[in-house]
Design a protein around this motif. Structure first.
Motif, mmCIF file in Angstrom:
data_model
loop_
_atom_site.group_PDB
_atom_site.id
_atom_site.type_symbol
_atom_site.label_atom_id
_atom_site.label_comp_id
_atom_site.label_asym_id
_atom_site.label_seq_id
_atom_site.Cartn_x
_atom_site.Cartn_y
_atom_site.Cartn_z
ATOM 1 N N ARG A 174 0.841 -1.209 0.000
ATOM 2 C CA ARG A 174 0.000 0.000 0.000
ATOM 3 C C ARG A 174 0.872 1.253 0.000
ATOM 4 O O ARG A 174 0.554 2.250 -0.666
ATOM 5 N N ALA A 175 1.968 1.215 0.756
ATOM 6 C CA ALA A 175 2.871 2.370 0.778
ATOM 7 C C ALA A 175 3.507 2.594 -0.594
ATOM 8 O O ALA A 175 3.650 3.743 -1.041
ATOM 9 N N VAL A 176 3.866 1.519 -1.280
ATOM 10 C CA VAL A 176 4.438 1.640 -2.621
ATOM 11 C C VAL A 176 3.417 2.231 -3.583
ATOM 12 O O VAL A 176 3.737 3.094 -4.411
ATOM 13 N N ALA A 177 2.155 1.778 -3.470
ATOM 14 C CA ALA A 177 1.111 2.320 -4.336
ATOM 15 C C ALA A 177 0.912 3.811 -4.082
ATOM 16 O O ALA A 177 0.754 4.599 -5.021
ATOM 17 N N GLY A 178 0.931 4.217 -2.818
ATOM 18 C CA GLY A 178 0.799 5.634 -2.506
ATOM 19 C C GLY A 178 1.986 6.443 -2.986
ATOM 20 O O GLY A 178 1.837 7.573 -3.464
ATOM 21 N N PHE A 179 3.169 5.851 -2.884
ATOM 22 C CA PHE A 179 4.385 6.524 -3.352
ATOM 23 C C PHE A 179 4.337 6.753 -4.857
ATOM 24 O O PHE A 179 4.601 7.851 -5.348
ATOM 25 N N SER A 180 3.993 5.720 -5.607
ATOM 26 C CA SER A 180 4.024 5.836 -7.060
ATOM 27 C C SER A 180 2.876 6.679 -7.599
ATOM 28 O O SER A 180 2.956 7.149 -8.738
ATOM 29 N N ALA A 181 1.833 6.895 -6.810
ATOM 30 C CA ALA A 181 0.702 7.702 -7.268
ATOM 31 C C ALA A 181 0.966 9.198 -7.136
ATOM 32 O O ALA A 181 0.186 10.006 -7.654
ATOM 33 N N ARG A 182 2.040 9.579 -6.459
ATOM 34 C CA ARG A 182 2.367 10.998 -6.251
ATOM 35 C C ARG A 182 3.613 11.356 -7.053
ATOM 36 O O ARG A 182 4.723 10.931 -6.714
ATOM 37 N N PRO A 183 3.450 12.147 -8.103
ATOM 38 C CA PRO A 183 4.589 12.438 -8.986
ATOM 39 C C PRO A 183 5.792 13.030 -8.270
ATOM 40 O O PRO A 183 6.941 12.681 -8.578
ATOM 41 N N TRP A 184 5.552 13.930 -7.309
ATOM 42 C CA TRP A 184 6.684 14.569 -6.650
ATOM 43 C C TRP A 184 7.473 13.578 -5.811
ATOM 44 O O TRP A 184 8.701 13.697 -5.690
ATOM 45 N N LEU A 185 6.788 12.571 -5.252
ATOM 46 C CA LEU A 185 7.500 11.521 -4.526
ATOM 47 C C LEU A 185 8.228 10.590 -5.478
ATOM 48 O O LEU A 185 9.387 10.211 -5.243
ATOM 49 N N LEU A 186 7.549 10.230 -6.553
ATOM 50 C CA LEU A 186 8.129 9.295 -7.516
ATOM 51 C C LEU A 186 9.404 9.856 -8.128
ATOM 52 O O LEU A 186 10.373 9.126 -8.355
ATOM 53 N N LEU A 187 9.434 11.135 -8.390
ATOM 54 C CA LEU A 187 10.625 11.749 -8.962
ATOM 55 C C LEU A 187 11.636 12.165 -7.895
ATOM 56 O O LEU A 187 12.845 12.011 -8.079
ATOM 57 N N GLY A 188 11.128 12.633 -6.749
ATOM 58 C CA GLY A 188 12.012 13.242 -5.761
ATOM 59 C C GLY A 188 12.721 12.282 -4.834
ATOM 60 O O GLY A 188 13.929 12.428 -4.583
ATOM 61 N N MET A 189 12.011 11.276 -4.300
ATOM 62 C CA MET A 189 12.616 10.419 -3.284
ATOM 63 C C MET A 189 13.768 9.567 -3.823
ATOM 64 O O MET A 189 14.836 9.514 -3.205
ATOM 65 N N PRO A 190 13.608 8.881 -4.965
ATOM 66 C CA PRO A 190 14.773 8.143 -5.488
ATOM 67 C C PRO A 190 15.940 9.059 -5.832
ATOM 68 O O PRO A 190 17.106 8.683 -5.633
ATOM 69 N N THR A 191 15.635 10.248 -6.353
ATOM 70 C CA THR A 191 16.709 11.203 -6.650
ATOM 71 C C THR A 191 17.467 11.563 -5.383
ATOM 72 O O THR A 191 18.705 11.617 -5.368
ATOM 73 N N LEU A 192 16.740 11.809 -4.304
ATOM 74 C CA LEU A 192 17.376 12.153 -3.034
ATOM 75 C C LEU A 192 18.229 11.001 -2.518
ATOM 76 O O LEU A 192 19.359 11.210 -2.041
ATOM 77 N N LEU A 193 17.719 9.779 -2.618
ATOM 78 C CA LEU A 193 18.483 8.621 -2.155
ATOM 79 C C LEU A 193 19.752 8.438 -2.994
ATOM 80 O O LEU A 193 20.842 8.188 -2.448
ATOM 81 N N LEU A 194 19.633 8.568 -4.306
ATOM 82 C CA LEU A 194 20.808 8.462 -5.170
ATOM 83 C C LEU A 194 21.808 9.585 -4.890
ATOM 84 O O LEU A 194 23.026 9.386 -4.991
ATOM 85 N N LEU A 195 21.289 10.760 -4.524
ATOM 86 C CA LEU A 195 22.174 11.878 -4.165
ATOM 87 C C LEU A 195 22.962 11.559 -2.898
ATOM 88 O O LEU A 195 24.160 11.881 -2.797
ATOM 89 N N VAL A 196 22.316 10.928 -1.931
ATOM 90 C CA VAL A 196 23.024 10.522 -0.709
ATOM 91 C C VAL A 196 24.169 9.575 -1.050
ATOM 92 O O VAL A 196 25.297 9.718 -0.548
ATOM 93 N N TRP A 197 23.901 8.615 -1.921
ATOM 94 C CA TRP A 197 24.942 7.639 -2.268
ATOM 95 C C TRP A 197 26.120 8.314 -2.977
ATOM 96 O O TRP A 197 27.271 8.036 -2.671
ATOM 97 N N ILE A 198 25.814 9.213 -3.931
ATOM 98 C CA ILE A 198 26.900 9.808 -4.704
ATOM 99 C C ILE A 198 27.707 10.815 -3.875
ATOM 100 O O ILE A 198 28.897 11.003 -4.105
ATOM 101 N N CYS A 199 27.060 11.438 -2.881
ATOM 102 C CA CYS A 199 27.787 12.378 -2.020
ATOM 103 C C CYS A 199 28.575 11.665 -0.931
ATOM 104 O O CYS A 199 29.683 12.077 -0.575
ATOM 105 N N TRP A 200 28.019 10.592 -0.401
ATOM 106 C CA TRP A 200 28.610 9.912 0.757
ATOM 107 C C TRP A 200 29.581 8.807 0.343
ATOM 108 O O TRP A 200 30.703 8.696 0.860
ATOM 109 N N LEU A 201 29.166 7.959 -0.618
ATOM 110 C CA LEU A 201 29.941 6.769 -0.931
ATOM 111 C C LEU A 201 30.891 6.937 -2.111
ATOM 112 O O LEU A 201 31.984 6.359 -2.113
ATOM 113 N N ASP A 202 30.479 7.701 -3.121
ATOM 114 C CA ASP A 202 31.310 7.812 -4.319
ATOM 115 C C ASP A 202 32.715 8.340 -4.027
ATOM 116 O O ASP A 202 33.703 7.795 -4.548
#
Length: 389
Positions: A174-202
């Motif tokens: 249900r949480a995944v369905a709610g996440f994917s139904a909101r464009p700003w979450l669908l675009l923003g949250m994975p981008t933010l997570l990938l940003l954490v990886w590239i800033c912290w781990l890269d």
């Protein structure tokens, strides 16, 4: 499961692009590769930067989506065993039989290997360390070179198999369905997570493709792989990807445009010319942010437009879908061998790469069509079912 022609076609096109990308790696200036031509060009960096921010992530994303559409949760042990057979058997076979021509050509060029492929092969099969600098993976005695994807996807698949009972809980779905139904979450949250990886781990763990200690790539590719699995069966996700395809295209183009602008500014301006009035690290953060946004927006864009343009039963698709795995295993060994043999002929900056490309494609076609798909015991060694469908 219902066949998704768009995903099959996108996967075929992604692997076709991989052949062109690896060809370009031999000719792009100032980028390391197993074997380089004398005819290198700096301008190749720009189209390759446009591609290499998402090309491998797309394959991991499609792999996660494909597993979701298989719905393997009822037969987890059987699923894990089948995936191990289909991924590890071709990997081990290729490391000992298909890949060795690559370290041989690299080692001879670097001056650490005596010419004579048979002698090299007997030494290589002993899996003993080679002198540092002989070839990529020399300290391990053996290499998988371009086939690192198979090792990574196998590990991710086994981990995902262990997590499937947890990921299948109704609350999470249900949480995944709610996440994917909101464009700003669908675009923003994975981008933010990938940003954490590239800033912290890269900065701490540069990419190595050696599986062990490659934490930035594990975080990046593992994230898109799991996202593919979580979102692959969600109808809201596919509706949003289709509806947002133009917006995500603009986001992707804007992000890569800003990233390229930063690279150009870094080359043409004095080192501190545009840093004096801004906090230290500001422009580096801008670069990492644009890369993260471009990666995820590009993936969503490709999935969206593939639904429009590729979701149909093309006549070529079944054959190419089967051919992808053998061609992936074969292509780089053929490419490097051809370049190794053609390089001393000094054919020029246009004839040489054209012949390498044509020879690679022709070699893959002939070996796959006349040998791999027709010899029953060879098929599993290249990732195909024992019997032809």
């Amino acid at each position: 499961m219902q066949r998704r022609h768009d995903l099959d076609a996108l996967r075929v096109l992604a692997f076709a692009l991989l052949i062109l990308y690896h060809l370009a790696m031999a000719y792009v200036d100032d980028w390391g590769f197993h074997l380089k031509s004398v005819h290198t060009a700096e301008w190749l960096q720009w189209p390759m930067l446009f591609l290499n921010k998402w090309r491998m992530s797309l394959l991991f994303l499609i792999s996660g989506i494909a597993i979701a559409l298989m719905r393997p949760e009822a037969l987890l042990l059987r699923f894990a065993a089948l995936r191990t057979w289909r991924l590890l058997l071709p990997l081990v076979f290729a490391m000992f039989v298909v890949v060795p021509i690559q370290p041989y050509c690299e080692g001879v060029t670097n001056g650490y290997v005596t010419p004579g492929f048979g002698h090299f092969l007997l030494r290589y099969w002993q899996v003993r360390p080679w002198p540092e600098g002989s070839f990529a993976g020399a300290p391990y005695g053996i290499t998988w070179n371009h086939l690192w994807y198979l090792a990574y996807i196998w590990v991710y698949t086994l981990i995902l198999t262990l997590l499937m009972p947890l990921l299948a809980r109704p609350g999470l779905r249900r949480a995944v369905a709610g996440f994917s139904a909101r464009p700003w979450l669908l675009l923003g949250m994975p981008t933010l997570l990938l940003l954490v990886w590239i800033c912290w781990l890269d900065p701490r763990f540069p990419s190595t493709n050696t599986l062990v200690g490659d934490w930035y790539q594990h975080a990046k590719y593992g994230t898109v792989f799991v996202l593919g699995y979580l979102l692959g069966r969600d109808t809201h996700f596919w509706q949003q990807v289709l509806a947002l395809r133009r917006m995500t295209l603009y986001w992707a183009l804007g992000a890569i445009g800003w990233y390229m602008t930063l690279r150009i500014l870094g080359r043409v301006l004095p080192p501190d010319a545009y840093l004096r009035t801004l906090p230290e690290g500001f422009w580096d953060f801008q670069s990492r942010l644009s890369q993260s946004l471009y990666l995820w927006a590009a993936l969503l864009t490709l999935l969206g437009w593939a639904q429009v343009a590729l979701n149909r039963p093309f006549r070529w698709l079944p054959y190419c879908t089967e051919a992808v795995y053998p061609w992936y295993i074969l292509h780089q060994s053929l490419l490097i061998a051809l370049l190794f043999w053609l390089k001393p002929l000094q054919l020029g900056p246009w004839v040489e790469p054209a012949l390498v490309l044509l020879g690679t494609v022709a070699g893959c076609l002939v070996i796959h069509e006349l040998l791999i798909r027709r010899v029953r015991w060879l098929r599993p060694l290249f990732g195909l079912r024992m019997r032809r469908p």
